[in-house]
Design a protein around this motif. Structure first.
Motif, PDB file in Angstrom:
ATOM      1  N   LEU A 163       0.858  -1.185   0.000  1.00 24.99           N
ATOM      2  CA  LEU A 163       0.000   0.000   0.000  1.00 24.99           C
ATOM      3  C   LEU A 163       0.891   1.230   0.000  1.00 24.99           C
ATOM      4  N   CYS A 195       0.435   5.532  -0.032  1.00 21.67           N
ATOM      5  CA  CYS A 195      -0.501   6.648   0.070  1.00 21.67           C
ATOM      6  C   CYS A 195       0.270   7.970   0.117  1.00 21.67           C
ATOM      7  N   GLN A 220      -6.637  13.332   4.977  1.00 27.46           N
ATOM      8  CA  GLN A 220      -6.990  12.601   3.756  1.00 27.46           C
ATOM      9  C   GLN A 220      -5.747  12.241   2.947  1.00 27.46           C
ATOM     10  N   ALA A 221      -5.782  11.019   2.369  1.00 25.35           N
ATOM     11  CA  ALA A 221      -4.679  10.571   1.522  1.00 25.35           C
ATOM     12  C   ALA A 221      -5.236   9.774   0.351  1.00 25.35           C
ATOM     13  N   VAL A 222      -4.550   9.847  -0.769  1.00 28.62           N
ATOM     14  CA  VAL A 222      -4.878   9.038  -1.941  1.00 28.62           C
ATOM     15  C   VAL A 222      -3.927   7.856  -1.939  1.00 28.62           C
ATOM     16  N   CYS A 223      -4.500   6.655  -2.132  1.00 24.28           N
ATOM     17  CA  CYS A 223      -3.707   5.429  -1.998  1.00 24.28           C
ATOM     18  C   CYS A 223      -3.805   4.534  -3.227  1.00 24.28           C
ATOM     19  N   GLN A 235      -6.058   4.327  -6.753  1.00 21.17           N
ATOM     20  CA  GLN A 235      -6.527   5.679  -6.475  1.00 21.17           C
ATOM     21  C   GLN A 235      -7.794   5.724  -5.627  1.00 21.17           C
ATOM     22  N   THR A 248      -9.351   6.908  -1.722  1.00 24.07           N
ATOM     23  CA  THR A 248      -9.097   7.908  -0.693  1.00 24.07           C
ATOM     24  C   THR A 248      -9.417   7.331   0.691  1.00 24.07           C
ATOM     25  N   LEU A 251      -6.500   9.003   7.205  1.00 25.36           N
ATOM     26  CA  LEU A 251      -5.464   8.412   8.047  1.00 25.36           C
ATOM     27  C   LEU A 251      -5.761   8.602   9.535  1.00 25.36           C
TER      28      LEU A 251
END
Length: 172
Positions: free
Chosen positions: A97, A99, A106-109, A124, A126, A129
């Protein structure tokens, strides 16, 4: 007598066409059923690494301030068929993973689950965290090899220190 032969002649192509159409519909139904049939896999995942870095690549420790945009999370695990109470002795899957924080928390992973030379993809998605388990449910939206065009979900629950029980349900 002539009319009887004409009727029999006309009826036979109709029957043949009906049989062909019925056969084609059955084949489509079988293909649709097999394409939509879901497969479920169970793994006990053991954490190998879990890094959290700021945008310059410096490790982020346990801090009370939100991480700046561009901070990265990188997680690797190995998966054993089964669950935390009963699982295989040798791993059969590897998980990655990655991110990037957009606006904290907030993070895009992006996630990859490699199994036997093929790979499930979660591209992609969201997460927050700040959540207790930001990866509790992840959508599968692609794959490679036998998982080409896969879709489904990955559910994970905590199973001790940095380990988890994972259920993957997918269709191709």
């Amino acid at each position: 007598m002539f009319h009887t032969k004409v009727r029999e002649f006309n009826r036979r192509p109709g029957v043949r066409i009906g049989v062909v159409v019925l056969g084609a519909l059955c084949a489509l139904a079988i293909l649709a059923a097999s394409a939509s049939a879901a497969t479920t896999l169970h793994f006990y995942d053991k954490s190998l690494s879990n890094t959290f870095t700021d945008p310059s690549g410096q490790p982020i420790g346990n801090v009370n301030t939100p991480p700046p945009p561009g901070s990265a999370v990188d997680i690797t695990e190995i998966g054993y068929a089964g669950n935390s109470k009963h699982h295989a002795t040798a791993p059969t899957a590897s998980i990655h993973l990655a991110c990037v924080v957009t606006t904290a928390p907030q993070a895009v992973c992006f996630g990859q689950v490699a199994i036997g030379g093929s790979m499930l993809l979660a591209n992609q998605f969201t997460v927050s965290l700040a959540s207790g388990n930001p990866f509790s449910t992840v959508k599968i939206n692609g794959g490679i090899g036998k998982f080409a065009h896969a879709h489904g979900t990955i559910h994970s629950t905590s199973a001790g220190k940095n380990n988890s029980n994972v259920t993957i349900t997918y269709s191709t």
